[in-house]
Scaffold this active site. Structure first.
Site, short mmCIF file in Angstrom:
data_model
loop_
_atom_site.label_atom_id
_atom_site.label_comp_id
_atom_site.label_asym_id
_atom_site.label_seq_id
_atom_site.Cartn_x
_atom_site.Cartn_y
_atom_site.Cartn_z
N GLN A 1 0.83 -1.21 0.00
CA GLN A 1 0.00 0.00 0.00
C GLN A 1 0.87 1.27 0.00
OE1 GLN A 1 -2.14 1.01 3.52
NE2 GLN A 1 -3.78 2.07 2.43
N ASP B 1 10.02 -6.72 -3.76
CA ASP B 1 8.91 -7.26 -2.97
C ASP B 1 8.94 -8.78 -3.14
OD1 ASP B 1 6.23 -7.81 -1.81
OD2 ASP B 1 5.99 -5.65 -1.97
N ILE B 2 8.14 -9.48 -2.33
CA ILE B 2 8.04 -10.93 -2.56
C ILE B 2 6.92 -11.24 -3.55
CG2 ILE B 2 9.10 -11.85 -0.44
CD1 ILE B 2 6.23 -12.05 0.73
N ASP C 1 13.26 -11.39 -1.08
CA ASP C 1 12.68 -11.65 0.24
C ASP C 1 13.55 -11.02 1.32
OD1 ASP C 1 11.49 -12.62 2.48
OD2 ASP C 1 11.59 -14.75 1.91
N TYR D 1 1.09 -7.01 16.63
CA TYR D 1 1.60 -6.00 15.69
C TYR D 1 2.16 -4.80 16.46
CZ TYR D 1 1.14 -2.35 12.05
OH TYR D 1 1.34 -1.31 11.18
C1 AKB Z 1 -3.40 -1.37 10.89
O1 AKB Z 1 -4.60 -1.06 11.02
O2 AKB Z 1 -2.93 -2.43 11.28
C2 AKB Z 1 -2.48 -0.35 10.25
C3 AKB Z 1 -1.87 0.55 11.27
C4 AKB Z 1 -2.68 1.56 11.96
O3 AKB Z 1 -0.70 0.46 11.51
N1 AKB Z 1 -3.17 0.39 9.27
#
Ligand code: AKB
Length: 316
Positions: A12, A34-35, A52, A142
């Site tokens: 993106q 990119d992969i 990679d 994350y």
């Molecule tokens: C997500 O929603 O995981 C991402 C971010 C806010 O880092 N768009």
């Protein structure tokens, strides 16, 4: 002349950043990787190679062979997808960053950009106008990986003098390449569904306010930070960026101004909890003071462009 490597050029951010960098530095000086296969304009406007980032040896060969001086490492597993495979997401997000930082240190790379996110904050963080320096207890894998990544970036800067730069992106909204697996991605999907079916079933609640940014502002900010004089930068973890903040009912109301029949329904899923743990708005005064970040798009202007461009893309 700098030679720039973009990792995640089919994604993106990467698909738009690569083109912007090529406009500034010349197509042949920006190496897109990119992969997966990148969009046609990325492949045709300069070098593109499948690579990679997890393969440290191949990556090092690529960097040395092409005399790379700057790296933008954009590949990551986003919040929603990371919750489905936590250990795999941790492995990909952390190992790839450490590969890049080490490579930078060993090969005298001049400057590295790595994206962090508002996901570094958690439920104990002040939610409104979240400050640059504050409580950070992320509850998603994350977010944990992004917070750890920020600490690693700052560590490499302080310990080895590696010039690492980073932005805590809010939710990014764009029409060129669809995002995948994020919590803020409802704000991209809603435009596609509005154009296709004049309706959208939202996976967040109507009042889930989050900070967001239109991609041209994100690209502009990224390049501005990378061009900034190093002596001006007081943050080597990652800069807060605010952009605009809105909730699903506000974006739906804005879409209705263009498509009066548009209808939104709400079926919140596991991502609602993630959204509730993130800031509603961001204080980005440090970025403004240090390197002059500023934005062009508000919700109305962004909605107009998104609907027009997606309409063209889908032939509607
Ligand atoms: C997500 O929603 O995981 C991402 C971010 C806010 O880092 N768009």
């Amino acid at each position: 002349m700098d030679k720039i490597l973009v990792i995640g050029a089919a994604g993106q951010i990467g698909s738009e950043l690569t083109i912007a960098l090529r406009n500034n530095y010349g197509g042949e000086n920006v190496f897109a990787t990119d992969i997966k296969q990148a969009p046609q304009d990325v492949v045709e406007s300069g070098p593109f190679q499948i690579l990679d980032v997890m393969d440290a040896k191949n990556l090092a060969h690529f960097v040395i062979r092409n005399k790379i001086t700057q790296i933008y490492h954009l590949a990551a597993v986003l919040s929603g997808n990371a919750e489905k495979l936590p250990l795999q997401a941790w492995d990909i997000n952390m190992k790839s960053l450490l590969n890049i930082l080490n490579l930078g240190k060993e090969n005298g790379i001049k400057r590295i950009f790595w994206p962090s996110s508002i996901a570094v904050f958690g439920p104990t963080t002040p939610r409104v106008s979240t400050p640059q320096l504050t409580v950070m207890e992320p509850t998603t894998v994350y977010g944990i990986s992004k917070l750890a990544g920020e600490r690693w970036c700052e560590y490499y800067w302080k310990k080895y003098g590696l010039d690492t730069r980073s932005i805590r992106y809010p939710g990014l909204i764009s029409y060129k390449t669809e995002a995948g697996g994020g919590t803020t991605d409802y704000a991209v999907e809603i435009f596609y569904d509005a154009v296709k079916t004049k309706s959208y079933d939202c996976f967040l609640k109507d009042d889930a306010r989050l900070p967001m940014m239109f991609m041209p502002d994100a690209i502009d900010s990224t390049i501005k930070l990378m061009d900034a004089d190093a002596s001006k930068l007081t943050i080597r973890s990652s800069y807060n960026l605010g952009g605009i903040d809105f909730d699903p009912k506000e974006i739906a109301a804005e879409i209705k101004k263009h498509i009066p029949e548009f209808k939104i329904t709400y079926t919140p899923d596991f991502r609602q909890k993630i959204a509730e743990s993130w800031p509603a708005s961001i204080d980005d005064s440090v970025a403004k003071n240090d390197w002059g970040c500023k934005y062009e798009y508000d919700l109305a202007k962004m909605t107009e462009v998104m609907l027009r461009e997606i309409g063209k893309k889908l032939g509607k």
